[in-house]
Design a protein around this motif. Structure first.
Motif, short mmCIF file in Angstrom:
data_model
loop_
_atom_site.label_atom_id
_atom_site.label_comp_id
_atom_site.label_asym_id
_atom_site.label_seq_id
_atom_site.Cartn_x
_atom_site.Cartn_y
_atom_site.Cartn_z
N LEU A 96 37.43 -12.21 -20.51
CA LEU A 96 38.03 -13.56 -20.67
C LEU A 96 39.19 -14.66 -20.67
N PRO A 97 38.51 -15.79 -21.13
CA PRO A 97 39.96 -16.15 -21.27
C PRO A 97 41.21 -16.12 -21.85
N THR A 98 42.22 -16.40 -21.21
CA THR A 98 44.32 -16.28 -22.08
C THR A 98 43.57 -17.10 -22.83
N ASN A 99 43.18 -17.70 -23.58
CA ASN A 99 43.68 -18.64 -24.59
C ASN A 99 42.39 -17.93 -25.81
N PHE A 100 41.89 -16.64 -25.09
CA PHE A 100 40.82 -15.90 -26.21
C PHE A 100 42.21 -14.92 -27.75
N PRO A 101 41.42 -15.57 -29.22
CA PRO A 101 41.71 -15.57 -29.99
C PRO A 101 41.97 -14.15 -30.00
N GLU A 146 45.06 -10.00 -26.70
CA GLU A 146 45.72 -9.03 -26.21
C GLU A 146 45.75 -7.73 -27.35
N GLU A 147 45.55 -7.95 -28.49
CA GLU A 147 45.83 -7.60 -29.83
C GLU A 147 44.47 -6.13 -29.34
N ILE A 148 43.88 -6.85 -29.09
CA ILE A 148 41.84 -6.18 -28.40
C ILE A 148 41.75 -5.26 -27.58
N MET A 149 43.34 -5.42 -26.25
CA MET A 149 43.20 -4.83 -25.46
C MET A 149 44.00 -3.61 -25.74
#
Length: 233
Positions: free
Chosen positions: A167-172, A175-178
């Motif tokens: 996914l792109p780095t600016n995806f909402p 980081e929280e999902i990962m």
């Protein structure tokens, strides 16, 4: 007793036929349908206590609205490609998002879906069972695809993390999902897909019951009467 005349067989047949006609016996097709093992899943009502015809019409109109909105978005993207064109740098990958070929394919699929939904809505409203079959086949195909997704997540749980990394780095909330535990993430995704599959299965049963209702209604116009020569027709 010996001098009393015995009733003729034709009189007994005529009396039985008249009793059957007065009792309003169901046609043979309905009896076979109710005696089938799938009869327990047959119902004329669906969600919100409305009839299956009404539920199918509402479902067809809802899908028709969604696909019409998608078609408008695709047509606007075709007229103004720069508005929806994302480069590989923005996506963080080596591909481009929604090129002209994909846009044309998506537009054709949206047009086909609008046609299928319109046929289902018209068939349920005018009680033409054959018009509902394409929409029912689409529901089965969509249910099978979602089932394959659930099986792939269950068999290959690591694909979720690979997909999140792409996914792109600016995806909402990327980081929280990962940061969520992979096992908990798989359980949450499987639970979410199971709820979707249960809902889709219920909609499939609604459309199928509507098809059976219209088909049985069109085939149940059977007239039972007695002619002058005591023949039941």
């Amino acid at each position: 007793r010996e001098g009393r005349p015995r009733p003729r067989p034709q009189s007994r047949l005529r009396g039985a036929a008249r009793r059957e006609a007065r009792s309003g016996a169901e046609p043979r097709e309905a009896a076979e349908m109710l005696s089938s093992p799938w009869a327990r899943f047959y119902s004329n009502s669906c969600c919100l206590c409305c009839h299956v015809r009404t539920g199918t019409i509402i479902l067809g109109v809802w899908y028709l609205i969604i696909n019409s909105v998608v078609l408008l978005i695709l047509l606007s993207a075709l007229t103004d490609p720069d508005q929806y064109h994302l480069t590989s740098a923005e996506l963080g990958g080596e591909f481009e998002f929604m090129d002209d070929a994909n846009m044309c394919i998506a537009t054709a699929i949206s047009l086909l879906m609008i046609l299928i939904c319109a046929m289902a809505t018209y068939g349920a409203y005018k009680q033409h069972a054959a018009w509902i079959i394409p929409f029912f086949c689409y529901q089965i195909f969509d249910f099978a695809l979602n089932t394959l997704v659930a099986i792939s997540v269950l068999v290959y749980p690591s694909t979720i993390q690979d997909y999140l990394r792409q996914l792109p780095t600016n995806f909402p909330y990327k980081e929280e999902i990962m940061s969520v535990n992979p096992t908990c993430l798989v359980v949450i995704i499987l639970l979410f897909i199971s709820i979707i599959l249960a809902f889709k299965g219920y909609l499939i049963s609604c459309v199928w019951n509507c098809y059976r209702y219209i088909n049985g209604r069109n085939n149940s116009d059977v007239l039972v009467y007695i002619t002058t020569n005591d023949t039941a027709v």
